[in-house]
Design an enzyme around this catalytic site. Structure first.
Site, PDB file in Angstrom:
ATOM      1  N   SER A  53      18.627  25.397  11.695  1.00 35.64           N
ATOM      2  CA  SER A  53      17.674  26.368  12.482  1.00 35.64           C
ATOM      3  C   SER A  53      16.577  25.570  13.152  1.00 35.64           C
ATOM      4  CB  SER A  53      16.959  27.052  11.187  1.00 35.64           C
ATOM      5  OG  SER A  53      16.021  26.117  10.581  1.00 35.64           O
ATOM      6  N   ASP A  95      21.319  27.872  14.522  1.00 31.85           N
ATOM      7  CA  ASP A  95      21.163  29.087  14.042  1.00 31.85           C
ATOM      8  C   ASP A  95      20.046  29.825  14.852  1.00 31.85           C
ATOM      9  OD1 ASP A  95      21.238  31.190  12.059  1.00 31.85           O
ATOM     10  OD2 ASP A  95      20.070  30.304  10.482  1.00 31.85           O
ATOM     11  N   HIS A  96      19.491  31.099  14.413  1.00 32.72           N
ATOM     12  CA  HIS A  96      18.448  32.028  15.238  1.00 32.72           C
ATOM     13  C   HIS A  96      17.685  31.080  16.366  1.00 32.72           C
ATOM     14  CE1 HIS A  96      19.124  35.026  12.609  1.00 32.72           C
ATOM     15  NE2 HIS A  96      19.329  34.456  11.755  1.00 32.72           N
ATOM     16  N   GLU A 161      22.819  38.284  18.404  1.00 28.14           N
ATOM     17  CA  GLU A 161      22.157  39.245  17.437  1.00 28.14           C
ATOM     18  C   GLU A 161      21.995  40.547  18.033  1.00 28.14           C
ATOM     19  OE1 GLU A 161      19.473  37.754  14.285  1.00 28.14           O
ATOM     20  OE2 GLU A 161      18.355  39.684  14.360  1.00 28.14           O
ATOM     21  N   GLU A 169      12.315  34.481   9.616  1.00 28.87           N
ATOM     22  CA  GLU A 169      13.068  33.268  10.222  1.00 28.87           C
ATOM     23  C   GLU A 169      12.095  32.486  11.066  1.00 28.87           C
ATOM     24  OE1 GLU A 169      15.548  35.555  13.760  1.00 28.87           O
ATOM     25  OE2 GLU A 169      15.772  36.097  11.548  1.00 28.87           O
ATOM     26  N   HIS A 212      17.039  38.292   5.463  1.00 27.64           N
ATOM     27  CA  HIS A 212      16.830  36.994   5.021  1.00 27.64           C
ATOM     28  C   HIS A 212      16.291  36.972   3.701  1.00 27.64           C
ATOM     29  CE1 HIS A 212      17.709  35.945   9.452  1.00 27.64           C
ATOM     30  NE2 HIS A 212      18.602  35.616   8.922  1.00 27.64           N
ATOM     31  N   GLY A 213      16.542  36.145   2.804  1.00 27.54           N
ATOM     32  CA  GLY A 213      16.155  35.808   1.465  1.00 27.54           C
ATOM     33  C   GLY A 213      16.910  36.623   0.537  1.00 27.54           C
ATOM     34  N   HIS A 249      24.561  38.101   8.629  1.00 26.00           N
ATOM     35  CA  HIS A 249      23.448  37.253   8.136  1.00 26.00           C
ATOM     36  C   HIS A 249      22.606  37.789   6.750  1.00 26.00           C
ATOM     37  CE1 HIS A 249      22.255  34.923  11.787  1.00 26.00           C
ATOM     38  NE2 HIS A 249      23.434  35.622  12.176  1.00 26.00           N
ATOM     39  N   GLY A 250      22.121  36.617   6.348  1.00 33.99           N
ATOM     40  CA  GLY A 250      21.194  37.180   5.029  1.00 33.99           C
ATOM     41  C   GLY A 250      22.289  37.015   3.831  1.00 33.99           C
ATOM     42  N   GLY A 251      23.406  36.019   3.589  1.00 39.67           N
ATOM     43  CA  GLY A 251      24.425  36.302   2.940  1.00 39.67           C
ATOM     44  C   GLY A 251      23.830  36.192   1.656  1.00 39.67           C
ATOM     45  N   ASN A 271      26.282  33.688   6.822  1.00 37.48           N
ATOM     46  CA  ASN A 271      25.400  32.641   6.600  1.00 37.48           C
ATOM     47  C   ASN A 271      24.874  32.705   5.359  1.00 37.48           C
ATOM     48  OD1 ASN A 271      25.925  32.519   9.363  1.00 37.48           O
ATOM     49  ND2 ASN A 271      23.668  33.102  10.110  1.00 37.48           N
TER      50      ASN A 271
HETATM   51  O1  LIG Z   1      21.145  34.258   7.603  1.00 39.30           O
HETATM   52  C1  LIG Z   1      20.713  33.298   7.185  1.00 39.30           C
HETATM   53  C2  LIG Z   1      20.520  32.379   8.502  1.00 39.30           C
HETATM   54  O2  LIG Z   1      20.683  32.526   9.410  1.00 39.30           O
HETATM   55  C3  LIG Z   1      20.619  32.946   5.857  1.00 39.30           C
HETATM   56  O3  LIG Z   1      20.260  34.507   5.106  1.00 39.30           O
HETATM   57  P1  LIG Z   1      19.821  34.063   3.600  1.00 39.30           P
HETATM   58  O4  LIG Z   1      19.007  33.004   3.376  1.00 39.30           O
HETATM   59  O5  LIG Z   1      19.235  35.254   3.211  1.00 39.30           O
HETATM   60  O6  LIG Z   1      20.977  33.590   2.853  1.00 39.30           O
HETATM   61  O1  LIG Z   2      17.080  32.473   9.474  1.00 36.53           O
HETATM   62  C1  LIG Z   2      16.878  32.230   8.788  1.00 36.53           C
HETATM   63  C2  LIG Z   2      17.510  30.811   7.925  1.00 36.53           C
HETATM   64  O2  LIG Z   2      17.618  30.993   6.629  1.00 36.53           O
HETATM   65  C3  LIG Z   2      16.926  29.785   8.333  1.00 36.53           C
HETATM   66  O3  LIG Z   2      15.690  29.578   7.781  1.00 36.53           O
HETATM   67  P1  LIG Z   2      14.330  28.927   8.564  1.00 36.53           P
HETATM   68  O4  LIG Z   2      14.104  29.433   9.530  1.00 36.53           O
HETATM   69  O5  LIG Z   2      13.368  28.694   7.190  1.00 36.53           O
HETATM   70  O6  LIG Z   2      14.800  27.427   8.469  1.00 36.53           O
HETATM   71 ZN   LIG Z   3      20.059  34.546   9.774  1.00 34.63          ZN
HETATM   72 ZN   LIG Z   4      16.992  37.669  14.237  1.00 30.39          ZN
END
Ligand SMILES: O=C(CO)COP(=O)(O)O
Ligand SMILES: O=C[C@H](O)COP(=O)(O)O
Ligand SMILES: [Zn+2]
Ligand SMILES: [Zn+2]
Length: 339
Positions: A53, A95-96, A161, A169, A212-213, A249-251, A271
């Site tokens: 990220s 990532d994002h 996305e 994020e 996410h989380g 996302h947000g697995g 992810n």
């Molecule tokens: O989507 C993610 C990273 O882009 C990860 O999400 P989680 O932290 O919920 O697993």
């Molecule tokens: O976007 C979600 C990923 O879990 C990356 O997390 P981060 O932006 O805290 O590095």
């Molecule tokens: Zn994500």
């Molecule tokens: Zn996003």
């Protein structure tokens, strides 16, 4: 086997789509977490994806330096050398990338990669994500079109996305609203603008309530069947079965059933960050608590170097994270799948 080439990454994704499985994409932020993720893929005998990220890249450049390009390149270079020792193929992804980071992170990386290709060397990363969730859909797709063109010169795949992933994020927090659920109309609009691969290959994070989380059961309402509706509407309109290569996302915290349903609708990349972060830290906490008087110099004593040597707890952290990667490979069906 080692870091994926353009061809082997395409083969990995094609095999997953045809075989009805998906690869875990694990967020990495340091050499130790790169090793942990690759160790996990090797233990599962699964190819896989590791991703950086913008915050991970900044951290990896040095927490006082905060240069996302430098840190991303450093993690990619480290992964490229160590991955040679494990018998699996690992793809590198970023990532994002929100609009505010395009000029300082994604575009410089794509330019460096295009130069690398032009000079006869391979790509650096295999794919990159443009996250246009914080701009209107038309602008999201317009920028995606520009980045898809740049991706072709860089020999990389673009992830986009459509809709909004909830949670946080890198400082971008999304409100819980209907954008958490993409629609068939969104899907059709996407293909009308970006095509079906003729303008370059792209992966699509269609949202189905993803956040996410990790949260207590019931807090997140995932509706993976939405992905089936979007694929069917697009298939009917464009005459191609399951036209989208989907990303989940947000697995973290998802149930085996939610994961299986999403994969059945064409998810080929999932992810995971929060759960692997916890799996990395949990054994370290255990080690520190059990070896309290070794890692600390209690009451004028001298502690025990064997317990506070960062390698002692580092390898436990890596083993914990690797085990969570193995679990992900099993749930997604990539265990035992190597090209
Ligand atoms: O989507 C993610 C990273 O882009 C990860 O999400 P989680 O932290 O919920 O697993
Ligand atoms: O976007 C979600 C990923 O879990 C990356 O997390 P981060 O932006 O805290 O590095
Ligand atoms: Zn994500
Ligand atoms: Zn996003």
């Amino acid at each position: 086997m080692a870091i994926a080439t353009t061809e082997s990454y395409a083969a990995m994704l094609d095999a997953a789509k045809a075989g009805g499985y998906a690869f875990p994409a694990i967020n990495i932020t340091s050499s130790s977490s790169v090793t942990a993720a690759i160790q996990g893929f090797a233990e599962a005998e699964s190819d896989g994806i590791i991703q950086v990220s913008v915050g991970g890249g900044q951290y990896a450049s040095g927490s006082t330096i905060k240069d996302a390009v430098v840190g991303s390149l450093a993690l990619a270079a480290y992964a490229r050398v160590v991955a040679e020792k494990y018998g699996v193929t690992i793809a590198l992804h970023t990532d994002h990338c929100h609009k505010v980071y395009l000029d300082e992170w994604l575009k410089p990386l794509l330019k460096l990669e295009a130069e690398s290709i032009a000079s006869g060397k391979g790509p650096i990363f295999n794919s990159h994500m443009w996250d246009g969730s914080s701009v209107p859909m038309d602008e999201n797709l317009l920028i995606a079109e520009e980045l898809l063109e740049m991706s072709q010169a860089a020999d990389t795949i673009l992830e986009i996305e459509i809709g909004v992933v909830g949670g946080e994020e890198d400082g971008h927090s999304a409100e819980v609203n209907d954008k958490l659920y993409s629609t068939p109309e969104d899907g059709i609009k996407t293909i009308e603008k970006l095509g079906l691969g003729e303008k370059g290959r792209y992966l699509t994070a269609m949202t189905f309530g993803n956040v996410h989380g990790a949260y207590k059961p019931g807090a997140v309402k995932l509706r993976p069947e939405i992905l089936g509706d979007i694929q069917s509407a697009a298939a009917e309109k464009f005459g191609k079965d399951k036209p989208f290569d989907l990303v989940f996302h947000g697995g973290s915290g998802s149930t085996a059933e939610e994961i299986a349903t999403a994969v059945s609708h064409g998810v080929i990349k999932m992810n995971i960050d929060t759960d692997t972060q916890y799996a990395y830290t949990r054994p370290v906490v255990d080690h520190m608590m059990k070896n309290y008087d070794g890692v600390l110099k209690v009451d004028g004593e001298w502690g025990n170097k064997k317990t506070y040597d960062p390698r002692a707890w580092g390898k436990l952290a890596e083993a914990g994270m690797a085990a969570r990667v193995v679990e992900a490979c099993q749930q997604l069906g990539s265990a035992g799948k190597k090209i």
